[in-house]
Scaffold this motif. Structure first.
Motif, mmCIF file in Angstrom:
data_model
loop_
_atom_site.group_PDB
_atom_site.id
_atom_site.type_symbol
_atom_site.label_atom_id
_atom_site.label_comp_id
_atom_site.label_asym_id
_atom_site.label_seq_id
_atom_site.Cartn_x
_atom_site.Cartn_y
_atom_site.Cartn_z
ATOM 1 N N GLY A 102 -27.880 1.469 17.387
ATOM 2 C CA GLY A 102 -27.852 2.361 16.230
ATOM 3 C C GLY A 102 -26.799 3.447 16.371
ATOM 4 O O GLY A 102 -26.063 3.754 15.418
ATOM 5 N N GLY A 132 -23.395 3.483 13.917
ATOM 6 C CA GLY A 132 -23.232 4.721 13.173
ATOM 7 C C GLY A 132 -21.917 5.413 13.484
ATOM 8 O O GLY A 132 -21.219 5.899 12.581
ATOM 9 N N CYS A 168 -28.675 -11.479 11.381
ATOM 10 C CA CYS A 168 -28.204 -10.116 11.130
ATOM 11 C C CYS A 168 -27.534 -9.519 12.369
ATOM 12 O O CYS A 168 -26.570 -8.757 12.253
ATOM 13 C CB CYS A 168 -29.360 -9.235 10.669
ATOM 14 S SG CYS A 168 -29.894 -9.606 8.982
ATOM 15 N N SER A 199 -29.093 -2.530 10.379
ATOM 16 C CA SER A 199 -30.358 -1.960 9.921
ATOM 17 C C SER A 199 -31.452 -3.012 9.832
ATOM 18 O O SER A 199 -32.630 -2.715 10.062
ATOM 19 C CB SER A 199 -30.164 -1.279 8.557
ATOM 20 O OG SER A 199 -29.868 -2.246 7.551
ATOM 21 N N ALA A 259 -22.898 -1.813 9.956
ATOM 22 C CA ALA A 259 -24.032 -0.894 10.008
ATOM 23 C C ALA A 259 -25.176 -1.384 9.119
ATOM 24 O O ALA A 259 -26.356 -1.272 9.473
ATOM 25 C CB ALA A 259 -23.591 0.508 9.593
ATOM 26 N N ALA A 260 -24.829 -1.948 7.957
ATOM 27 C CA ALA A 260 -25.853 -2.473 7.056
ATOM 28 C C ALA A 260 -26.597 -3.639 7.697
ATOM 29 O O ALA A 260 -27.829 -3.734 7.624
ATOM 30 C CB ALA A 260 -25.218 -2.901 5.736
ATOM 31 N N LYS A 276 -34.506 -3.855 13.050
ATOM 32 C CA LYS A 276 -35.892 -3.819 12.582
ATOM 33 C C LYS A 276 -36.691 -5.006 13.115
ATOM 34 O O LYS A 276 -37.880 -4.885 13.421
ATOM 35 C CB LYS A 276 -35.908 -3.814 11.051
ATOM 36 C CG LYS A 276 -37.309 -3.746 10.453
ATOM 37 C CD LYS A 276 -37.241 -3.702 8.936
ATOM 38 C CE LYS A 276 -38.645 -3.646 8.324
ATOM 39 N NZ LYS A 276 -38.591 -3.625 6.832
#
Length: 405
Positions: free
Chosen positions: A288, A292, A222, A394, A390-391, A398
């Protein structure tokens, strides 16, 4: 985190010198990507084809950058960093000569693909060299300094390409790239140390197992997608910008080069903030903020384009803000992605490169295929890439390494 640089007692001067050398070695690839863009109209005329066909040579170069890094990354893990650089730079030199002698667009596209394969070594292996020696914010600082040197490419290459075309014709660009490859090879021979000891090198089967582990690492994949899709935002801009600025807004090649150079300054300047910002905010919060900002800015540019508001100045400033964010995102995201994979840094670096340039090649193709005489294909592709980045972020953030903040 205590860096290896500090543990080795390395002076600031030698640290900067190392970044300069690695940046110069890596510079051939970005030069080859951007230098010939202002020459598209002359090349199309000289080779008896269209600018859209010449644009496919950029797509083939990006596709090669995606494929080739998966060759040289594992090769550098198996045989050492320097042998991989030797092989790649020699291929880059030979294919640059071939491109300069191309008599048809089809030949140019083939030589550009081979040129991209060779450039992969100079783009993937230096990241592995850095991971061999540094971690954490120190690695981010080294990568940001290397980015500062590499940014000379997009900063001066359109201007240099325009000057070379006007004085010597478009083939001189590829002779210049041949010389750049020779300089990079000489630096590797004389200035770049081997950072992967023989005892640390992996067998062919171990390389395959390492790939398997990397591909099953959700955080790493990711993170690679986050970085790659962010880079695709830039490649969508690179692909569409010549038409938008030189056809729609009727800028001269020199004026276009200045616009492109301004964007490069924003990217390279912000990259120097990545290390200090990573120390202050931590990797997760900083990344982030960046993804964004990219999503919001590209979406705003698309809305402005759909409503036919603003104009060229709004586009230039908006893109500059996107690239400012990306100048921080790419080095910090790369440090995060490589952090837990020092034993397979070459392969991990190759996957990062593949994600970026595969996404970039696809974005470039979409912009060209969707061309409708407006800036919307470029803006729409940039927005889609930023939102997908951005997806991916996320998930990547994490499951990030806990010690990176």
């Amino acid at each position: 985190m205590t860096s290896q640089a500090n543990a080795h007692g390395e002076s600031p001067t030698s640290f900067r010198k190392e970044a300069l050398i690695l940046g110069l070695v890596s510079l051939a690839g970005p030069l080859a990507m951007n230098m010939y863009v202002p020459a598209f109209p002359e090349m199309a005329k000289a080779l008896g084809t269209t600018s859209a066909t010449i644009q496919l040579s950029l797509t083939s170069y990006l596709a090669a950058l995606a494929v080739g890094q998966n060759i040289f990354g594992p090769v550098s893990d198996r045989f050492g960093r320097k042998p991989a650089l030797y092989a790649g730079l020699l291929l880059f030199i030979v294919s640059s000569i071939g491109a300069s002698l191309a008599a048809a667009a089809e030949a140019l596209i083939v030589w550009r693909f081979l040129q991209g394969i060779g450039a992969c070594a100079a783009m993937a292996v230096p990241r592995a060299l850095i991971r061999d020696r540094y971690t954490g914010s120190t690695a981010a600082r080294m990568m940001s300094l290397m980015v500062l040197v590499i940014s000379i490419g997009p900063l001066i290459s359109p201007l240099a390409g325009t000057a070379l075309v006007e004085v010597y014709g478009w083939t001189s660009i590829f002779w210049f790239l041949t010389a750049a490859g020779v300089v990079a090879l000489a630096l590797v021979v004389t200035q770049v140390p081997e950072t992967l000891p023989v005892a640390s090198r992996v067998s062919g089967m171990a390389t395959l197992r390492g790939y398997g582990l990397l591909l099953r690492d959700r955080s790493f994949i990711c993170a690679a997608l986050m970085i790659g899709l962010a880079q695709a935002t830039f490649f969508a801009y690179v692909s569409g910008a010549p038409f938008v600025f030189m056809t729609i807004y009727e800028l001269t090649p020199l004026q276009f080069s200045m616009v492109f150079g301004f964007s490069a300054v924003m990217w390279s300047g912000s990259a120097q903030l990545s290390g200090p910002f990573m120390d202050r905010f931590g990797a997760a919060r900083l990344l982030g903020y960046c993804v964004g900002a990219n999503a919001v800015l590209t979406s705003a540019l698309l809305v402005v384009g759909l409503l036919d508001l603003g104009g060229m100045l709004v586009l230039i400033l908006g893109v500059a803000m996107v690239l400012f964010s990306m100048g921080i995102l790419v080095p910090v995201g790369t440090v995060m992605a490589l952090h837990a994979h020092g034993a397979a840094a070459g392969s991990a670096s190759a996957i990062l490169g593949t994600a970026g340039f595969a996404a970039g090649a696809l974005a470039s193709f979409v912009v060209a295929a969707a061309a409708d005489g407006t800036a919307l294909p470029m803006l729409g592709t940039m927005t889609a890439c930023a939102l997908l980045s951005a997806a991916a972020a996320s998930v990547a953030l994490k499951f990030r390494p806990a010690d990176l903040g």
